[in-house]
Write a protein that holds these residues in place. Structure first.
Motif, mmCIF file in Angstrom:
data_model
loop_
_atom_site.group_PDB
_atom_site.id
_atom_site.type_symbol
_atom_site.label_atom_id
_atom_site.label_comp_id
_atom_site.label_asym_id
_atom_site.label_seq_id
_atom_site.Cartn_x
_atom_site.Cartn_y
_atom_site.Cartn_z
ATOM 1 N N THR A 100 -36.770 41.483 94.554
ATOM 2 C CA THR A 100 -37.219 42.397 93.255
ATOM 3 C C THR A 100 -37.889 43.109 94.095
ATOM 4 O OG1 THR A 100 -39.009 40.899 92.837
ATOM 5 C CG2 THR A 100 -36.698 39.904 91.895
ATOM 6 N N PRO A 101 -38.002 44.379 94.112
ATOM 7 C CA PRO A 101 -38.878 45.681 94.835
ATOM 8 C C PRO A 101 -39.923 46.608 93.657
ATOM 9 C CG PRO A 101 -35.847 46.627 94.373
ATOM 10 C CD PRO A 101 -36.550 44.738 94.164
ATOM 11 N N ASN A 102 -39.415 46.352 92.712
ATOM 12 C CA ASN A 102 -39.718 46.639 91.113
ATOM 13 C C ASN A 102 -40.333 45.826 90.337
ATOM 14 O OD1 ASN A 102 -37.822 46.561 90.296
ATOM 15 N ND2 ASN A 102 -37.319 48.513 90.141
ATOM 16 N N GLY A 103 -40.562 45.205 90.122
ATOM 17 C CA GLY A 103 -40.867 44.009 89.880
ATOM 18 C C GLY A 103 -39.612 43.441 88.421
ATOM 19 N N SER A 104 -38.355 44.245 88.364
ATOM 20 C CA SER A 104 -37.289 43.562 88.163
ATOM 21 C C SER A 104 -36.719 42.558 88.490
ATOM 22 C CB SER A 104 -36.479 44.327 87.740
ATOM 23 O OG SER A 104 -36.758 46.225 87.256
ATOM 24 N N LEU A 105 -36.106 41.924 87.523
ATOM 25 C CA LEU A 105 -35.314 40.432 88.380
ATOM 26 C C LEU A 105 -34.260 40.788 88.603
ATOM 27 C CD1 LEU A 105 -36.930 37.696 85.726
ATOM 28 C CD2 LEU A 105 -37.512 38.370 88.683
ATOM 29 N N PHE A 106 -33.844 40.739 89.663
ATOM 30 C CA PHE A 106 -31.399 40.987 89.664
ATOM 31 C C PHE A 106 -31.467 39.379 90.075
ATOM 32 C CE2 PHE A 106 -33.814 44.566 91.164
ATOM 33 C CZ PHE A 106 -33.176 45.973 90.746
ATOM 34 N N ILE A 107 -29.449 39.806 89.052
ATOM 35 C CA ILE A 107 -29.533 38.117 89.449
ATOM 36 C C ILE A 107 -28.007 38.923 90.136
ATOM 37 C CG2 ILE A 107 -28.966 35.871 87.683
ATOM 38 C CD1 ILE A 107 -30.676 36.912 85.761
ATOM 39 N N LEU A 108 -26.977 37.731 90.581
ATOM 40 C CA LEU A 108 -25.816 37.415 90.755
ATOM 41 C C LEU A 108 -24.879 36.262 89.824
ATOM 42 C CD1 LEU A 108 -25.597 38.376 94.720
ATOM 43 C CD2 LEU A 108 -24.072 40.066 92.770
ATOM 44 N N SER A 109 -24.137 36.922 89.595
ATOM 45 C CA SER A 109 -23.180 35.691 88.897
ATOM 46 C C SER A 109 -21.778 35.582 88.865
ATOM 47 C CB SER A 109 -23.400 35.548 87.122
ATOM 48 O OG SER A 109 -23.154 36.995 86.870
ATOM 49 N N THR A 110 -21.043 35.114 88.560
ATOM 50 C CA THR A 110 -19.529 35.039 89.471
ATOM 51 C C THR A 110 -19.401 33.806 88.173
ATOM 52 O OG1 THR A 110 -17.623 34.801 91.065
ATOM 53 C CG2 THR A 110 -20.215 33.393 91.396
ATOM 54 N N ASN A 111 -17.738 34.332 88.062
ATOM 55 C CA ASN A 111 -16.882 33.343 87.284
ATOM 56 C C ASN A 111 -15.434 33.216 88.495
ATOM 57 O OD1 ASN A 111 -15.485 35.678 86.916
ATOM 58 N ND2 ASN A 111 -15.024 35.420 84.720
ATOM 59 N N ASP A 112 -14.468 32.753 87.845
ATOM 60 C CA ASP A 112 -13.031 32.435 88.857
ATOM 61 C C ASP A 112 -12.854 33.426 89.884
ATOM 62 O OD1 ASP A 112 -13.646 29.520 88.838
ATOM 63 O OD2 ASP A 112 -12.206 29.772 87.366
ATOM 64 N N LYS A 113 -13.183 35.279 88.838
ATOM 65 C CA LYS A 113 -12.819 36.252 89.063
ATOM 66 C C LYS A 113 -13.316 37.777 89.648
ATOM 67 C CE LYS A 113 -8.959 40.044 87.562
ATOM 68 N NZ LYS A 113 -8.854 40.373 86.367
ATOM 69 N N THR A 114 -14.800 37.789 88.884
ATOM 70 C CA THR A 114 -15.667 38.756 89.178
ATOM 71 C C THR A 114 -17.212 38.412 89.445
ATOM 72 O OG1 THR A 114 -14.306 39.501 86.926
ATOM 73 C CG2 THR A 114 -16.639 40.305 87.019
ATOM 74 N N VAL A 115 -17.806 39.005 89.912
ATOM 75 C CA VAL A 115 -18.680 39.232 90.640
ATOM 76 C C VAL A 115 -19.722 39.944 90.000
ATOM 77 C CG1 VAL A 115 -20.501 39.145 92.125
ATOM 78 C CG2 VAL A 115 -18.635 38.087 92.704
ATOM 79 N N LYS A 116 -20.686 39.860 88.593
ATOM 80 C CA LYS A 116 -21.436 40.965 87.881
ATOM 81 C C LYS A 116 -22.936 40.968 88.687
ATOM 82 C CE LYS A 116 -18.921 40.704 83.999
ATOM 83 N NZ LYS A 116 -18.819 41.088 83.001
ATOM 84 N N LEU A 117 -23.825 41.825 89.294
ATOM 85 C CA LEU A 117 -25.056 41.553 88.754
ATOM 86 C C LEU A 117 -25.734 42.364 88.155
ATOM 87 C CD1 LEU A 117 -27.190 42.623 90.987
ATOM 88 C CD2 LEU A 117 -26.569 44.449 91.971
ATOM 89 N N TRP A 118 -26.874 41.861 87.946
ATOM 90 C CA TRP A 118 -27.478 41.912 86.845
ATOM 91 C C TRP A 118 -29.266 42.194 86.417
ATOM 92 C CZ3 TRP A 118 -25.188 41.957 81.711
ATOM 93 C CH2 TRP A 118 -24.090 41.592 82.069
ATOM 94 N N LYS A 119 -29.686 42.908 86.213
ATOM 95 C CA LYS A 119 -30.828 43.477 86.121
ATOM 96 C C LYS A 119 -31.393 43.584 84.317
ATOM 97 C CE LYS A 119 -34.327 47.985 86.736
ATOM 98 N NZ LYS A 119 -33.727 49.118 87.216
ATOM 99 N N ALA A 120 -32.581 41.962 84.913
ATOM 100 C CA ALA A 120 -33.819 41.854 83.844
ATOM 101 C C ALA A 120 -34.873 42.382 84.099
ATOM 102 C CB ALA A 120 -33.254 40.666 83.743
ATOM 103 N N LYS A 121 -35.174 42.652 83.245
ATOM 104 C CA LYS A 121 -37.053 43.532 83.124
ATOM 105 C C LYS A 121 -37.335 42.969 81.375
ATOM 106 C CE LYS A 121 -38.954 47.754 84.851
ATOM 107 N NZ LYS A 121 -40.347 47.225 85.791
ATOM 108 N N TRP A 122 -38.526 43.168 81.325
ATOM 109 C CA TRP A 122 -39.668 42.494 80.875
ATOM 110 C C TRP A 122 -39.999 44.271 80.382
ATOM 111 C CZ3 TRP A 122 -40.545 38.972 77.555
ATOM 112 C CH2 TRP A 122 -41.500 39.478 76.443
ATOM 113 N N TRP A 123 -40.258 44.702 78.651
ATOM 114 C CA TRP A 123 -40.772 45.955 78.116
ATOM 115 C C TRP A 123 -41.268 45.448 77.415
ATOM 116 C CZ3 TRP A 123 -39.120 50.680 80.355
ATOM 117 C CH2 TRP A 123 -38.989 50.898 81.303
ATOM 118 N N GLY A 124 -42.558 46.022 77.108
ATOM 119 C CA GLY A 124 -42.887 45.425 75.821
ATOM 120 C C GLY A 124 -43.263 43.908 75.832
ATOM 121 N N MET A 125 -42.759 43.463 74.118
ATOM 122 C CA MET A 125 -42.462 42.366 73.682
ATOM 123 C C MET A 125 -40.821 41.518 74.148
ATOM 124 S SD MET A 125 -45.213 41.710 72.788
ATOM 125 C CE MET A 125 -45.090 40.235 71.614
#
Length: 124
Positions: A82-107
């Motif tokens: 996490t270089p800038n305070g965002s949270l990066f998450i990798l998730s996978t099922n049987d076929k696909t890998v996805k990269l997600w970015k989660a960030k707290w914005w206000g509320m």
């Protein structure tokens, strides 16, 4: 299920393709340091995690080449750097890998799917 490196966040994937994020919020210790030093034992408190957000990571798919239905269940969840305070998450099922970015914005939490860097074309 996986803890973030610092232990402040916990990500859990389920069979419905959702990822749920929890944040660590420990209860305050009501003893002063002086009182703790006088005790014969160390106070061991278990961490407490509170629900932060959840999002749908994977949907059911159909692989037409293999004539196979791909379930939406999450097989693995991994936290990335996490270089800038965002949270990066990798998730996978049987076929696909996805990269997600989660960030707290206000509320609210903002969740962005499939983050990637843009490349410049240089014809020099």
């Amino acid at each position: 299920m996986e803890f973030q490196k610092s232990g402040d966040y916990l990500a859990v994937g389920d069979r419905g393709g959702r990822i749920v994020i929890f944040e660590r919020k420990d209860e305050k210790d009501w003893h002063s340091r002086n009182e703790l030093e006088q005790l014969d034992f160390t106070a061991m408190l278990h961490p407490i995690f509170y629900y932060k957000t959840e999002f749908q990571s994977h949907e059911p798919e159909f692989d037409y080449l293999k004539s196979l239905e791909i379930e939406e269940k999450i097989n693995k969840v991994r936290w990335c750097a996490t270089p800038n305070g965002s949270l990066f998450i990798l998730s996978t099922n049987d076929k696909t890998v996805k990269l997600w970015k989660a960030k707290w914005w206000g509320m609210n939490w903002s969740i962005f799917e499939n983050i990637h860097s843009k490349r410049k074309n240089s014809d020099t």
